[in-house]
Design a protein around this motif. Structure first.
Motif, short mmCIF file in Angstrom:
data_model
loop_
_atom_site.label_atom_id
_atom_site.label_comp_id
_atom_site.label_asym_id
_atom_site.label_seq_id
_atom_site.Cartn_x
_atom_site.Cartn_y
_atom_site.Cartn_z
N ARG A 1 -6.92 9.97 -1.39
CA ARG A 1 -6.80 8.68 -0.81
C ARG A 1 -6.97 7.57 -1.89
O ARG A 1 -7.41 7.77 -3.06
CB ARG A 1 -7.94 8.35 0.25
N LEU A 2 -6.19 6.38 -1.49
CA LEU A 2 -6.16 5.07 -2.24
C LEU A 2 -7.51 4.64 -2.47
O LEU A 2 -8.46 4.87 -1.42
CB LEU A 2 -5.45 4.08 -1.75
N GLU A 3 -7.82 4.30 -3.48
CA GLU A 3 -9.26 3.70 -3.61
C GLU A 3 -9.23 2.42 -2.77
O GLU A 3 -10.54 2.16 -2.13
CB GLU A 3 -9.52 3.29 -5.04
N ASP A 4 -8.23 1.65 -3.02
CA ASP A 4 -8.41 0.40 -2.02
C ASP A 4 -7.18 -0.01 -1.76
O ASP A 4 -5.97 0.62 -2.10
CB ASP A 4 -9.18 -0.72 -2.86
N GLY A 5 -6.90 -0.97 -0.65
CA GLY A 5 -5.72 -1.69 -0.40
C GLY A 5 -5.00 -0.83 0.59
O GLY A 5 -5.38 0.35 1.17
N GLU A 6 -3.79 -1.10 1.19
CA GLU A 6 -2.98 -0.40 2.18
C GLU A 6 -2.00 0.44 1.76
O GLU A 6 -1.50 0.36 0.37
CB GLU A 6 -2.40 -1.43 2.88
N TYR A 7 -1.67 1.51 2.40
CA TYR A 7 -0.88 2.43 2.03
C TYR A 7 0.77 1.63 2.33
O TYR A 7 0.81 0.99 3.03
CB TYR A 7 -0.77 3.75 2.76
N GLU A 8 1.57 1.68 1.38
CA GLU A 8 2.85 1.30 1.40
C GLU A 8 4.02 2.19 1.40
O GLU A 8 3.80 2.83 0.36
CB GLU A 8 3.12 0.01 0.41
N LEU A 9 5.07 2.11 2.07
CA LEU A 9 5.89 2.88 1.92
C LEU A 9 6.74 2.84 0.59
O LEU A 9 7.27 3.99 0.06
CB LEU A 9 7.24 2.63 2.96
N PRO A 10 6.82 1.83 -0.15
CA PRO A 10 7.65 2.13 -1.50
C PRO A 10 6.74 2.95 -2.43
O PRO A 10 7.33 3.67 -3.14
CB PRO A 10 7.50 0.55 -2.05
N ALA A 11 5.36 2.88 -2.12
CA ALA A 11 4.55 3.64 -2.91
C ALA A 11 4.74 5.29 -2.39
O ALA A 11 4.56 6.18 -3.49
CB ALA A 11 3.15 3.29 -2.66
#
Length: 358
Positions: free
Chosen positions: A129-139
């Motif tokens: 999982r990401l450590e922080d922030g939102e998941y984004e489609l570009p990523a």
């Protein structure tokens, strides 16, 4: 998958402690499971054989779990008269699911003549999982590029995406058009969308959640502290989750209980923290211009006739932007058409692969 609200709405019900109807729901689920004739009652859902498992680390530090299935025999592709290395099929799953979404396709094609790559998207399945922030489609598009580079550095590829997986492919195409021009032999988009429909809605995202806008960031942060409690409540209400999955994931009046259970397990296995951190990017998805990168590629679009999450109009809009694409609408089927009507989807996919890579 499942209504970006299946898990979200369930979590809200569970977290609020609204359990008055759960006992009745449990009784209904019990009768439904017991009385239904289930063609998939003995289907061996779960891990399938693979030749190699590996970890692909994305630019933002998320470790993606990947499985590679090698072909029974080496395959070459004839594109424009030139013999190329064997083609690789790369499967990209949707929201609140994992690589198991393609269980029926993997069973149908394996052992077979294709090299196949499956991976769990960030925050899903066995991936990190990401450590922080939102998941984004570009990523997510960048993550797909990373998977391609580290699992299939050469040779043609066919990308197969379901729901958010299709959106991931579009994001990748938008960011790396040269990759698509050089490497992509074809694209199959299943139960997905290029953005909001003419009605202004992106599928089945509840307006009360989608309209929250900036509040989603607060909700996402809150789940860092309450997510485990919510997850426990979700698991305690598994029968309600099962009914919601049947309602929003399937189109038939009496879908296979085993299939419903399989999808529900993937849904409920997705942490609430992951769910909330994906909501904004899913609702803001708008990538019809990205389709230009695959306009000259063979494209297959498949959807369920009764999909309440991403209705047929979303697939029709994709085809409007890609007039040479083939559209297959599967009758009496919902969002997980590739599981609910696997034979029809596999036949369409097989025909597409025969044309694209021989």
């Amino acid at each position: 998958m499942a209504r970006w609200g299946i898990v979200g709405a369930l979590a809200g019900v569970a977290a609020a402690g609204v359990a008055a109807g759960v006992a009745a729901e449990r009784a209904l689920v019990g009768r439904t499971r017991k009385n239904s004739e289930d063609p998939y009652a003995d289907e061996p859902f779960g891990p399938l054989p693979y030749d190699e498992a590996m970890t692909v680390t994305t630019a933002d530090g998320v470790e993606l779990y990947v499985e590679i299935v090698e072909p029974a025999d080496g395959v070459t592709v004839d594109l424009g008269g030139d013999s190329e290395p064997e083609a690789t099929l790369i499967f990209v799953h949707g929201f609140c699911l994992d690589m198991g979404t393609f269980h029926m396709q993997r069973r149908y094609l394996d052992p077979g003549d294709y090299r196949m790559v499956f991976y769990d998207q960030p925050g899903h399945g066995r991936s990190g999982r990401l450590e922080d922030g939102e998941y984004e489609l570009p990523a997510l598009g960048e993550a797909l590029r990373d998977v391609i580079q580290q699992t299939t550095p050469t040779g043609p590829i066919v990308l197969i995406g379901h729901s958010m997986g299709g959106m991931t492919i579009m994001a990748c195409a938008e960011l790396f058009p040269e990759l698509f021009a050089d490497r992509v032999a074809g694209v199959a988009l299943i139960s997905t969308s290029g953005g909001k429909s003419e009605s202004g809605k992106l599928g089945g995202i509840p307006e009360m959640i989608a309209g929250a806008g900036p509040v989603l960031g607060v909700v996402s942060g809150a789940t860092r502290y309450s997510g485990r409690m919510i997850d426990r409540a979700r698991h305690a209400s598994s029968d309600l989750a099962w009914l919601l999955t049947r309602r929003y994931g399937f189109g038939a009046k009496r879908p296979s209980p085993a299939l419903v259970s399989y999808v529900e397990q993937m849904n409920s296995g997705t942490p609430m923290d992951t769910v909330t951190r994906y909501l904004r990017t899913l609702y803001s998805h708008a990538r019809y211009p990205a389709l230009a990168a695959i306009r000259d590629k063979p494209v297959l679009v498949i959807c369920g006739e009764k999909d309440p999450i991403l209705p047929v109009t979303h697939s029709e809009e994709i085809v409007r932007h890609l007039p040479d694409a083939e559209l297959v609408v599967v009758p009496d089927s919902g969002h997980v058409v590739l599981l609910e009507h696997a034979d029809e989807v596999n036949a369409a996919l097989q025909g597409f692969l025969d044309k694209v890579i021989g």
